[in-house]
Design an enzyme around this catalytic site. Structure first.
Site, mmCIF file in Angstrom:
data_model
loop_
_atom_site.group_PDB
_atom_site.id
_atom_site.type_symbol
_atom_site.label_atom_id
_atom_site.label_comp_id
_atom_site.label_asym_id
_atom_site.label_seq_id
_atom_site.Cartn_x
_atom_site.Cartn_y
_atom_site.Cartn_z
ATOM 1 N N HIS A 11 -4.481 -3.197 6.764
ATOM 2 C CA HIS A 11 -4.356 -3.566 5.277
ATOM 3 C C HIS A 11 -5.993 -3.903 4.955
ATOM 4 O O HIS A 11 -6.146 -5.115 4.803
ATOM 5 C CB HIS A 11 -3.370 -4.603 5.119
ATOM 6 C CG HIS A 11 -3.408 -4.986 3.502
ATOM 7 N ND1 HIS A 11 -3.083 -4.408 2.673
ATOM 8 C CD2 HIS A 11 -3.922 -6.246 3.103
ATOM 9 C CE1 HIS A 11 -3.308 -5.012 1.507
ATOM 10 N NE2 HIS A 11 -3.896 -6.211 1.767
ATOM 11 N N ASP B 229 0.804 -1.063 0.010
ATOM 12 C CA ASP B 229 -0.096 -0.056 -0.001
ATOM 13 C C ASP B 229 0.882 1.108 -0.013
ATOM 14 O O ASP B 229 0.568 2.197 -0.642
ATOM 15 C CB ASP B 229 -1.141 -0.085 1.094
ATOM 16 C CG ASP B 229 -1.785 -1.156 1.466
ATOM 17 O OD1 ASP B 229 -2.365 -1.815 0.491
ATOM 18 O OD2 ASP B 229 -1.404 -2.117 2.338
HETATM 19 P P1 NAX Z 1 -3.071 -18.092 -3.982
HETATM 20 O O1 NAX Z 1 -4.579 -18.312 -3.955
HETATM 21 O O2 NAX Z 1 -2.711 -18.037 -5.417
HETATM 22 O O3 NAX Z 1 -2.054 -18.788 -3.290
HETATM 23 C C1 NAX Z 1 -2.261 -18.965 -1.811
HETATM 24 C C2 NAX Z 1 -1.783 -20.458 -1.606
HETATM 25 O O4 NAX Z 1 -1.868 -20.637 -0.320
HETATM 26 C C3 NAX Z 1 -2.624 -21.486 -2.227
HETATM 27 O O5 NAX Z 1 -1.523 -22.275 -3.069
HETATM 28 C C4 NAX Z 1 -2.991 -22.314 -1.113
HETATM 29 O O6 NAX Z 1 -2.953 -23.770 -1.486
HETATM 30 C C5 NAX Z 1 -1.956 -22.186 -0.071
HETATM 31 N N1 NAX Z 1 -2.392 -22.299 1.419
HETATM 32 C C6 NAX Z 1 -3.733 -22.147 1.754
HETATM 33 N N2 NAX Z 1 -3.988 -22.559 3.107
HETATM 34 C C7 NAX Z 1 -2.534 -23.015 3.568
HETATM 35 C C8 NAX Z 1 -2.011 -23.305 4.829
HETATM 36 N N3 NAX Z 1 -2.820 -23.595 5.691
HETATM 37 N N4 NAX Z 1 -0.523 -23.629 4.705
HETATM 38 C C9 NAX Z 1 -0.009 -23.406 3.693
HETATM 39 N N5 NAX Z 1 -0.521 -23.020 2.360
HETATM 40 C C10 NAX Z 1 -1.831 -22.781 2.282
HETATM 41 O O7 NAX Z 1 -2.811 -16.662 -3.361
HETATM 42 P P2 NAX Z 1 -1.891 -15.335 -3.399
HETATM 43 O O8 NAX Z 1 -2.192 -14.669 -4.641
HETATM 44 O O9 NAX Z 1 -0.545 -16.158 -3.536
HETATM 45 O O10 NAX Z 1 -2.135 -14.531 -2.143
HETATM 46 C C11 NAX Z 1 -1.904 -15.005 -0.869
HETATM 47 C C12 NAX Z 1 -2.381 -14.251 0.154
HETATM 48 O O11 NAX Z 1 -1.923 -12.940 0.194
HETATM 49 C C13 NAX Z 1 -3.903 -13.991 0.146
HETATM 50 O O12 NAX Z 1 -4.698 -14.245 1.261
HETATM 51 C C14 NAX Z 1 -3.968 -12.601 -0.305
HETATM 52 O O13 NAX Z 1 -5.302 -12.032 -0.051
HETATM 53 C C15 NAX Z 1 -2.771 -11.914 0.243
HETATM 54 N N6 NAX Z 1 -2.430 -10.673 -0.149
HETATM 55 C C16 NAX Z 1 -2.041 -9.846 0.598
HETATM 56 C C17 NAX Z 1 -1.560 -8.499 0.233
HETATM 57 C C18 NAX Z 1 -0.686 -7.578 1.327
HETATM 58 O O14 NAX Z 1 -0.332 -6.423 0.907
HETATM 59 N N7 NAX Z 1 -0.932 -7.836 2.518
HETATM 60 C C19 NAX Z 1 -1.362 -8.157 -1.066
HETATM 61 C C20 NAX Z 1 -1.480 -9.506 -2.112
HETATM 62 C C21 NAX Z 1 -2.476 -10.365 -1.550
HETATM 63 O O15 NAX Z 1 -3.822 -10.039 -1.922
#
Ligand code: NAX
Length: 331
Positions: A188, A160
């Site tokens: 966030h 952000d």
């Molecule tokens: P994806 O859905 O592409 O990947 C997430 C991965 O996490 C999946 O492969 C899933 O199998 C895995 N996962 C789920 N539960 C798990 C667990 N208990 N242990 C280990 N792995 C697990 O999401 P992606 O685009 O990579 O985003 C990941 C996270 O970042 C999301 O929650 C998203 O909302 C968050 N974000 C946070 C941001 C920030 O600025 N704080 C910005 C980017 C993003 O939106």
């Protein structure tokens, strides 16, 4: 390379952020060309096969700095001996899901990972939570890992901050390098507070350079608060490369001394903060680091009625989220 290997855990290793993040860490970009790094990658069993493919690609890059790759689905095995945990993996928000449902679903993930960290990680392990809702997930992890130093828990608002710096530079017609002291306060989420009162452009207050104060108080806020949604709308997927980039920036901010007079945004434990924000929240503040993973709040930022009102809204949201997950931790 005779240095001790730096062990970095990344969760959500088969996800889209990790697909950028892992390779940038392995290449030496984060810790430098002299620092060997090992990646400890965690996923859920359903995508273990895809994770094996990511590991193959990491090996195939033949990065001289990549000393080891450990991957699997057991948090305690993956978190053993790590120096840094980047908790990226989380369940996505599906259509029609309320924020509370997402909180509940992900609370379970971070309760388990906090407990695993508590058992196998050392007190000094640094933890950065990215998976959303990242502030409250970070709070949950911290509460479930009392053996770790609570000051070592962070959640990501660096993306952000970077977005805000770009928007100010674009509006003023200058380079992003000309924007200093950009800061995000609070959660966030859509209540985040981009601070244009204390930010500077070429060392001048932003409000003196950008005379369109209506834009600052309205469009600027809206663009930042809705940027994630705008990217999903345009790309069909949420931000990934820019998120990975911000994770690197956030870790570097802790490992490099903050230049005098500067600060960066980091969601940290609010205890002892100088801005009257309620204690026991993971809240985004202006921080400065001495470069060894230790950080302090930056004191003395200006406040006005507009900023104070926005801070109280984001604080309230975080209090409500915390009270909601508190019950889940006790269950
Ligand atoms: P994806 O859905 O592409 O990947 C997430 C991965 O996490 C999946 O492969 C899933 O199998 C895995 N996962 C789920 N539960 C798990 C667990 N208990 N242990 C280990 N792995 C697990 O999401 P992606 O685009 O990579 O985003 C990941 C996270 O970042 C999301 O929650 C998203 O909302 C968050 N974000 C946070 C941001 C920030 O600025 N704080 C910005 C980017 C993003 O939106």
């Amino acid at each position: 390379m005779s240095k001790k290997v730096m062990r970095v855990a990344v969760t959500g290793g088969a996800g889209q952020i990790a697909y950028s993040l892992l390779f940038r860490i392995a290449s030496g970009e984060l810790f430098g060309p002299e620092q060997p790094v090992a990646l400890h990658i965690l996923e859920i069993p359903q995508v273990e096969h895809a994770l094996a493919g990511v590991a193959m690609e990491l090996f195939d890059c033949a990065f001289p700095t990549l000393a080891d790759v450990v991957y699997g689905t057991d948090a305690k095995t993956i978190f053993k001996d790590i120096d840094l945990a980047l908790l990226v993996g989380a369940s996505p928000r599906s259509k029609g899901m309320q924020r509370k449902d997402l909180l509940a679903q992900n609370a379970k993930v971070f309760i388990d990972q906090g407990r695993a960290l508590n058992e196998v990680a050392t007190k000094d392990t640094q933890v950065l939570v990215v998976g959303n809702p990242c502030n409250t997930n970070c709070w949950t992890t911290m509460k479930c890992a009392p053996n770790l130093d609570p000051r070592n828990f962070h959640a990501l608002t660096r993306l952000d901050q970077n977005r805000g710096a770009y928007q100010l530079a674009h509006k003023a017609g200058v380079s992003v390098e000309d924007v200093q002291r950009m800061l995000i306060w609070g959660n966030h989420s859509a209540t985040q507070v981009p601070d244009f009162l204390n930010a500077q452009i070429n060392k001048n207050p932003v409000k003196e350079v950008i005379k369109d104060h209506h834009w600052l108080e309205n469009e600027f806020f809206e663009i930042l608060q809705q940027r994630g949604a705008a990217i999903i709308e345009a790309r069909g997927k949420s931000s990934a490369a820019s998120a990975a980039n911000a994770i690197l920036d956030a870790v570097k901010a802790l490992r490099e001394p903050t230049p005098s007079g500067e600060w960066y945004s980091d969601c940290v434990l609010s205890n002892g903060n100088p801005y009257g924000i309620e204690e026991d929240l993971i809240f985004s503040f202006p921080c400065e680091s001495s470069g060894d993973g230790k950080w302090e709040f930056v004191h003395g930022l200006k406040m006005d009625a507009f900023l104070e009102e926005k801070l109280s809204i984001t604080q309230q949201e975080l209090i409500e989220e915390r009270e909601y997950v508190k019950k889940l931790i006790k269950e």
